[in-house]
Design a protein around this motif. Structure first.
Motif, PDB file in Angstrom:
ATOM      1  N   ARG A 198      26.076  13.961  26.411  1.00 42.17           N
ATOM      2  CA  ARG A 198      25.717  15.240  26.587  1.00 42.17           C
ATOM      3  C   ARG A 198      24.729  15.425  27.461  1.00 42.17           C
ATOM      4  O   ARG A 198      24.760  16.143  27.975  1.00 42.17           O
ATOM      5  CB  ARG A 198      25.483  15.314  24.611  1.00 42.17           C
ATOM      6  N   ASN A 249      31.378  19.067  27.870  1.00 42.13           N
ATOM      7  CA  ASN A 249      31.258  18.153  26.986  1.00 42.13           C
ATOM      8  C   ASN A 249      32.334  18.567  25.639  1.00 42.13           C
ATOM      9  O   ASN A 249      32.792  19.177  24.366  1.00 42.13           O
ATOM     10  CB  ASN A 249      30.553  19.588  25.665  1.00 42.13           C
ATOM     11  N   GLY A 250      33.990  18.219  26.227  1.00 40.26           N
ATOM     12  CA  GLY A 250      35.233  18.535  25.007  1.00 40.26           C
ATOM     13  C   GLY A 250      34.950  17.409  23.815  1.00 40.26           C
ATOM     14  O   GLY A 250      35.521  17.481  23.109  1.00 40.26           O
ATOM     15  N   LEU A 264      32.686  16.402  22.278  1.00 35.38           N
ATOM     16  CA  LEU A 264      31.386  16.787  21.803  1.00 35.38           C
ATOM     17  C   LEU A 264      31.280  16.220  19.880  1.00 35.38           C
ATOM     18  O   LEU A 264      30.397  15.274  19.098  1.00 35.38           O
ATOM     19  CB  LEU A 264      30.583  18.316  21.891  1.00 35.38           C
ATOM     20  N   GLU A 265      32.675  17.381  19.632  1.00 31.54           N
ATOM     21  CA  GLU A 265      32.322  16.806  18.521  1.00 31.54           C
ATOM     22  C   GLU A 265      32.650  15.515  17.448  1.00 31.54           C
ATOM     23  O   GLU A 265      32.466  14.784  16.690  1.00 31.54           O
ATOM     24  CB  GLU A 265      33.857  17.858  17.318  1.00 31.54           C
ATOM     25  N   ASN A 301      28.421  25.628  24.921  1.00 35.80           N
ATOM     26  CA  ASN A 301      29.627  24.001  24.936  1.00 35.80           C
ATOM     27  C   ASN A 301      30.973  24.117  23.310  1.00 35.80           C
ATOM     28  O   ASN A 301      30.505  23.105  22.808  1.00 35.80           O
ATOM     29  CB  ASN A 301      28.662  22.555  23.688  1.00 35.80           C
ATOM     30  N   ARG A 302      31.478  25.265  24.689  1.00 39.24           N
ATOM     31  CA  ARG A 302      32.352  25.581  23.026  1.00 39.24           C
ATOM     32  C   ARG A 302      33.511  24.048  22.982  1.00 39.24           C
ATOM     33  O   ARG A 302      34.177  23.515  24.607  1.00 39.24           O
ATOM     34  CB  ARG A 302      34.145  26.525  24.321  1.00 39.24           C
ATOM     35  N   SER A 303      33.988  23.718  22.447  1.00 35.72           N
ATOM     36  CA  SER A 303      34.005  22.090  22.190  1.00 35.72           C
ATOM     37  C   SER A 303      35.877  22.583  21.776  1.00 35.72           C
ATOM     38  O   SER A 303      36.425  21.675  20.885  1.00 35.72           O
ATOM     39  CB  SER A 303      33.781  21.580  20.400  1.00 35.72           C
ATOM     40  N   THR A 358      38.556  21.359  22.557  1.00 34.74           N
ATOM     41  CA  THR A 358      39.307  20.025  23.889  1.00 34.74           C
ATOM     42  C   THR A 358      41.209  20.957  22.976  1.00 34.74           C
ATOM     43  O   THR A 358      41.357  20.069  22.079  1.00 34.74           O
ATOM     44  CB  THR A 358      38.496  19.383  22.615  1.00 34.74           C
ATOM     45  N   THR A 363      41.090  20.769  30.754  1.00 34.13           N
ATOM     46  CA  THR A 363      40.746  21.105  29.074  1.00 34.13           C
ATOM     47  C   THR A 363      40.701  22.923  29.107  1.00 34.13           C
ATOM     48  O   THR A 363      40.990  23.358  30.242  1.00 34.13           O
ATOM     49  CB  THR A 363      39.742  20.820  28.872  1.00 34.13           C
ATOM     50  N   ARG A 414      25.231  26.659  33.229  1.00 31.30           N
ATOM     51  CA  ARG A 414      25.266  26.150  32.064  1.00 31.30           C
ATOM     52  C   ARG A 414      23.678  26.663  31.554  1.00 31.30           C
ATOM     53  O   ARG A 414      22.090  26.875  32.544  1.00 31.30           O
ATOM     54  CB  ARG A 414      24.616  25.067  31.427  1.00 31.30           C
TER      55      ARG A 414
END
Lengths: 776, 441
Positions: A463, A484-485, A487-488, B2-4, B6, B217, B224
């Motif tokens: 990150r 940040n794709g 991250l999880e 940081n919306r993830s 994906t 994505t 940020r």
């Protein structure tokens, strides 16, 4: 029985009583012989024989609660002290039964023979011992609050109890208070002991402290002996300086006697000899002095502790001084004289005994931790834990070895160590284990949350980089900046059970407990006047059998001095504690705001940040964090104007920020953790460096960058550009600032600048698209 | 931020989309229905997202491909009102972009069903190639951007994100053409020629397209926020637990089990009373008898060393009685005697000691300590001469009695006592004691 003859009216009654008694006596003599042999079996560790005898007794004396009580105790020891829960159940059962029997007997006696002395039934169904044992068991299970609440009613009526039992209760309460860091309760119990047991040893100490009761006694004496009233009081006041000598002589005599007969007895083994009904006054005196030192150490009154520990050393001379030395070592440790502390710790000799070697290793581990030598510290803590577990597994259950089982405390230390070394998973395991003891303390919940957050940071090192996907080749080469794709995925695999929701739960536990204790604090402040009032009435009642306190004023003032000293260090400690609570509260709220932001709950994050900002005397670092978190939360809630207001709190002039906190604020914070940093610099696991916080200049840079981000979203790209340029000079290579700068460049149509920026930043990784990866 | 969310497209999906984009000879209707049948609705958003990103770059897609791409975006949301289409704003701005082909803009207006552009169905029956070929720009007029925005803008859905950073996020590609310095990257010489050798800087458009489809994505590039992690709470030295050994809190055996408690009870009660006041002669007698009857009673009668001084002051005789009974247990007796030495000197305490000396043999150490205590008490009572005299007289009488009864050996204490007598020679009893000493010498 002779006494009855004096009144002829009840002669016939007496005769009947006598015949009844003689019958009873026969039974009694059998049972009391059995009882005696049961006791001797118990004392020599033959628990099976003991139980056999108790079964016989039970058949004779059906459902006698005392038999059942002793049976439960013997069974417990037979089972290797392992079934504590079962013991508690049985003891509670016995207690209930004896209470019922007692009230039944009282009714019966009063109905048949009103006005008779009921002391017989009171004795027979007295559940004091049972209650004490319940409390002792809870104590060993580290349930201090429960134990204390059970002892409380006994302590209220302690004056009526047998002296041995009273001492046991008092010492247990002192240890509970120390374990809970409850200085108020400690002082209440200590005051009582000082008055009740301080009498015999005419405690005219060098610092002029005098036990109050002795003076009361003196005055009472004088009022009764009319012939020599004045002579006595004079003698009494003149005696004070001399008694010290006698004390010393006596102590020496007793010491010599003990040395010859018993050999080495640890000073704090007083209670062991208690059961034999004889304990020397000198032992008790030393013990109380040691507890006084422990109180002063607890309340961090180091200056006074130094003086009192010296006194303790004097008393302990020629006796066992290991405990006094240990306290001296603790004192040096608290002073930060680690070398001296280490020396004294070794001199105390507690490592030579298996029972206390774990404690020795733990304390040495603490010293090494403070020296920043984590490797050594870790080894010592593990060693301490090992010796604790071997103690537990010792087969012949001679002593109640559970009482020296400090493994949960050592585990907590271990947790702190792992946290300092940047190993959040192991640290969290330790804290979770130790929470059995510490679950009522807010700090452990903060630590657990810190574990979660550290795990998250460790798992997400990616990150801190910008990922740029490179797609296509040649003239079609395009760059896609990724947000940040990943991250999880990374987070969930590496952090085990630790997660942000867990962090949130821990923090809210901590906040709840802290608020509760702050509430109690303010309540007890109000009540304190009340309890003092009670003390006064108590004192009055103890003094009322010596009506005329003619000459004792002077001595009371002296006694007051001793109390004053302890009272004042108590109130100083209360101040320290409330300051610390405030600090913890700041940390809890700041962490809460952060975690809520991470969990995308801007509303809750804003609430936490606002309560942080509302705290009185909040440290500047936390105020800064509060503003930053609040501003971000407001942005996420589409309230940019309010967000801007938070940031502009630090504005000087139209476009410059002041330092949000000074170097000294930062140093102050760093000083506490400096030992942490020393080691991390040269240790191989550099993860702990994550915890290094922003320097004041960097914090200023963050303000610039965040304002730039805010302005950019408002379409003020030119202003934003100026801000982000400032930010990047203060925080070169900062990922977030670089991304914002790239964004602004692109919004201004200067994609070439953006490209250059990306290529110059060292924390950008260019990731080739998937097709290329497959092809190569 | 940081919306993830994906949502990456699968490789097969991106291949399908790419081939559909190329089907410019099929009726667009057929292309779109094939899209519907081959891709699950769950991946629609991701596809549209990638397509919209590519549509923003004018040179990425050719004219027919752009039509089909917009068609796909339209098709995905055709069942809902136009305002629910998250890509509506992009469609509007494209429709008003004068740099684009008029055919494409007209096509978009049809899709948006703006005013008289209402024959979507008819148009979609053509292939993309046919549509462009048959397009007649003269029959169309184009609205201003503002007009369209007014028409749809208010109703436009804010899209999947809802906070300002996401709202303002850029879904834009950065050009980074990898061509030799000084060359025009737009020149067709850098396109891959079928069969020809790839030269430096050449690139394949299709490869780039599928790369983009796969890698894009959902989230765009947004400003940020710097969110510093709070510092770890510093470890105060007291947080690290220093351990002291506890007292060993053992479980207690209840030794009152089956004990005969009735006998001692009266004595115990009387003795409690006796700590506070002088007992009546009959009460004293009661205690004495009971103690004689049960020799063990003395050990559990409730009197301890610490309570002894109180008993001495109020009931010296009982105190003597108890101390005499304790004579068998030396250890406990020592405790009691220590208490006696330490208590404040008084007539009663001397009386007790005096009587005790006649009843039992006391340790010499004790007597010595006691006498020293007496003497120093006298010496210290300087404040009040009268009181001092009284005290001295008491001590002298006490000492004389001890000497006469041969309790103490005068030699042991000779110097001390002599000094005492000389110091207080003004007191008559002291002079007497001095004479007694001289006769014994």
């Amino acid at each position: 029985m002779d006494s009855r003859d004096s009144s002829s009216a009840v002669a016939s009654d007496a005769a009947r009583d006598a015949s009844l008694l003689s019958e009873d006596a026969a039974v009694l003599s059998v049972t009391s012989t059995l009882a005696k042999s049961a006791l001797s079996c118990f004392q020599s560790g033959k628990f099976e024989d003991c139980i056999d005898i108790l079964i016989q007794l039970d058949q004779k004396q059906h459902n006698d609660p005392k038999v059942l009580h002793n049976m439960a105790i013997a069974e417990y020891f037979k089972g290797g002290c392992s079934k504590s829960k079962k013991l508690l159940e049985e003891l509670n059962c016995v207690k209930k039964q004896s209470e019922e029997l007692a009230s039944a007997a009282r009714e019966q006696v009063e109905a048949v023979n009103p006005g008779t002395n009921v002391s017989v039934s009171k004795d027979q169904f007295d559940s004091t011992v049972t209650t004490l044992n319940i409390a002792v068991t809870w104590f060993h299970m580290h349930q201090y609050t429960k134990s204390s609440s059970i002892l409380e009613p006994l302590f209220q009526n302690i004056g009526r109890l047998d002296e041995t039992i009273a001492l046991q209760i008092s010492f247990l309460l002192l240890d509970i208070a120390l374990a809970c860091h409850d200085a108020v309760k400690f002082l209440a119990v200590f005051d009582y002991m000082d008055k009740a047991f301080g009498v015999g040893f005419g405690s005219h100490e060098e610092n002029g402290s005098t036990m109050q009761l002795s003076s009361n006694q003196g005055s009472k004496t004088s009022s009764l002996l009319s012939s020599s009233v004045v002579a006595d009081t004079v003698a009494e006041s003149s005696l004070c300086e001399e008694t010290l000598d006698y004390d010393n002589v006596l102590a020496e005599i007793a010491a010599e006697k003990r040395m010859k007969s018993v050999g080495h007895i640890p000073a704090n083994n007083l209670l062991k000899t208690l059961s034999e009904r004889s304990f020397s006054t000198a032992d008790l005196k030393l013990e109380l002095q040691l507890y006084k030192v422990r109180f002063l150490l607890l309340t961090r009154n180091l200056k006074l502790a130094k003086r009192e520990v010296k006194h303790a050393m004097n008393i302990a001379q020629k006796r066992d001084s290991s405990m006094a030395l240990l306290l001296k070592s603790q004192l040096e440790y608290a002073h930060g004289n680690h070398q001296k502390a280490m020396k004294l710790l070794v001199v105390s000799g507690i490592h030579k005994e298996s029972g206390t070697s774990g404690i020795f290793n733990n304390n040495l581990g603490c010293i090494y931790y403070q020296l920043g030598k984590y490797e050594a510290s870790s080894q010592l803590f593990s060693k301490a834990l090992r010796s604790c577990s071997s103690l537990r597994n010792e087969k012949p259950v001679k002593t109640f070895s559970l009482s020296q089982n400090k493994s949960l405390l050592i585990t907590y230390n271990m947790g702190l160590l792992y946290l300092a070394r940047g190993e959040p998973l192991l640290a969290a395991q330790c804290f979770q284990k130790a929470s059995v003891v510490f679950c009522r303390q807010p700090l452990i919940w903060l630590r657990l949350a810190e574990c979660c957050m550290m795990a998250l940071q460790n798992g997400l090192l990616d990150r801190s980089e910008i990922r740029v996907n490179v797609v296509g080749k040649g003239k079609y080469r395009k760059l896609m900046i990724e947000e940040n794709g990943h991250l999880e995925l990374d987070g969930s695999t590496q952090c085990g059970k630790l997660s942000l929701p867990l962090a949130r739960a821990c923090l809210s536990n901590g906040i709840y407990l802290l608020n509760e204790s702050l509430l109690n604090e303010s309540k007890s402040d109000r009540e304190s006047t009340l309890s003092v009032g009670m003390n006064e009435t108590k004192e009055a009642s103890s003094a009322d059998h010596g009506e005329a306190n003619t000459n004792s004023d002077l001595k009371e003032a002296k006694g007051g001095l001793n109390q004053d000293i302890m009272q004042s260090s108590l109130s100083a400690f209360k101040d320290i504690q409330s300051r610390e609570k405030l600090l913890i509260k700041q940390a809890l709220l700041a962490n809460m705001a952060y975690v809520e932001l991470e969990l995308e709950n801007p509303i809750k994050a804003l609430a936490a940040a606002n309560s942080l900002l509302q705290l009185p005397d909040c440290s500047k670092i936390y105020v800064f964090l509060g503003h930053l978190y609040a501003a971000e939360a407001l942005c996420l809630l589409n309230r940019p104007v309010e967000a801007g207001a938070h940031l502009s709190a630090y504005l000087v002039g139209p476009d410059d920020f002041k330092l949000p906190y000074e170097q000294e604020d930062f140093d102050q914070w760093r000083m506490n953790t400096s030992s942490d940093c020393e080691e991390t610099l040269d240790s191989s696991t550099g993860n702990a460096r994550d915890s290094v916080f922003l320097k004041p200049e960097e914090a200023r840079g963050a303000l610039f960058a965040d304002l730039a981000a805010l302005l950019a979203t408002q379409g003020h790209h030119d202003q934003a550009k100026a801000m982000i340029t400032h930010a990047l000079t203060l925080l070169p290579n900062n990922v977030q600032a670089t991304v914002t700068a790239v964004y602004i460049d692109m919004m201004l149509g200067r994609s070439q600048d953006a490209l250059t920026r990306l290529k110059q930043c060292t924390r950008v990784s260019f990731v080739p698209g998937r097709l290329e990866v497959r092809a190569s | 931020m940081n919306r993830s969310t994906t949502v990456l497209m699968k490789i097969e999906e991106s291949a399908t989309v790419l081939s559909l984009l190329k089907s410019d000879l099929l009726p667009m209707e057929a292309v779109l229905s094939e899209f519907n049948s081959k891709l699950q609705s769950s991946s629609h958003l991701a596809v549209c997202n990638s397509l919209s990103m590519m549509l923003q770059e004018q040179k990425m897609l050719c004219g027919t491909e752009r039509l089909i791409a917009f068609g796909i975006i339209y098709k995905c949301y055709s069942s809902q009102k136009p305002s629910f289409n998250p890509f509506l704003s992009e469609m509007i701005s494209a429709a008003c972009n004068e740099q684009l082909e008029k055919s494409e803009r007209a096509f978009l207006l049809h899709l948006l069903q703006w005013n008289n552009y209402n024959n979507v169905k008819e148009i979609l029956k053509q292939s993309a190639v046919d549509y462009i070929r048959s397009f007649d720009p003269s029959t169309h007029d184009f609205p201003e951007l503002g007009e369209l925005q007014r028409e749809y803008g208010d109703k436009a859905d804010p899209g999947p994100s809802s906070h300002i950073f996401a709202d303002y996020s850029l879904k834009k590609l950065l050009h980074d053409p990898d061509v030799p310095r000084g060359c025009d990257p737009d020149s067709p010489e850098f396109d891959v020629q079928p069969g020809g050798n790839p030269r430096i800087g050449s690139g394949d458009r299709d490869e780039a397209l599928s790369g983009l489809l796969e890698n894009s994505t959902m989230a765009g590039l947004a400003p940020r926020w710097i969110r510093p992690c709070p510092p770890r709470y510093s470890v105060h030295q007291s947080e690290l637990l220093w351990i002291d050994p506890d007292n060993k809190h053992e479980l207690v055996w209840d030794d009152k089990m089956c004990a005969d408690t009735s006998r001692g009870a009266t004595v115990r009660d009387l003795l409690v009373k006796g700590l506070k006041m002088t007992l009546s002669p009959s009460e004293q007698e009661d205690i004495t008898t009971e103690l004689t009857n049960d020799p063990k009673l003395v050990y559990h009668c409730g009197i301890t060393a610490r309570k002894l001084p109180q008993l001495v002051e109020h009931n010296p005789q009982i105190a003597v009685e108890i101390l005499t009974k304790l004579n068998n247990n030396k250890e406990i007796l020592d405790e009691f005697l220590a208490a006696l030495v330490n208590m404040d000197m008084s007539l009663h305490s001397m009386e007790v000691v005096n009587r005790l000396t006649t009843a039992v043999e006391l340790p010499k150490e004790f007597i010595r300590s006691y006498i020293t205590n007496c003497i120093s008490s006298c010496e210290n009572a300087k404040q009040d001469k009268y009181m001092q005299n009284r005290l001295v007289r008491l001590v002298c009488v006490f000492l004389q009695s001890l000497i006469r009864n041969n309790i103490i050996n005068v030699k042991d204490l000779f110097i001390e006592v002599q000094a005492f007598c000389i110091e207080f020679s003004r007191v008559r009893e002291a002079a007497g004691l001095f004479r007694l000493l001289k006769t014994l010498e």
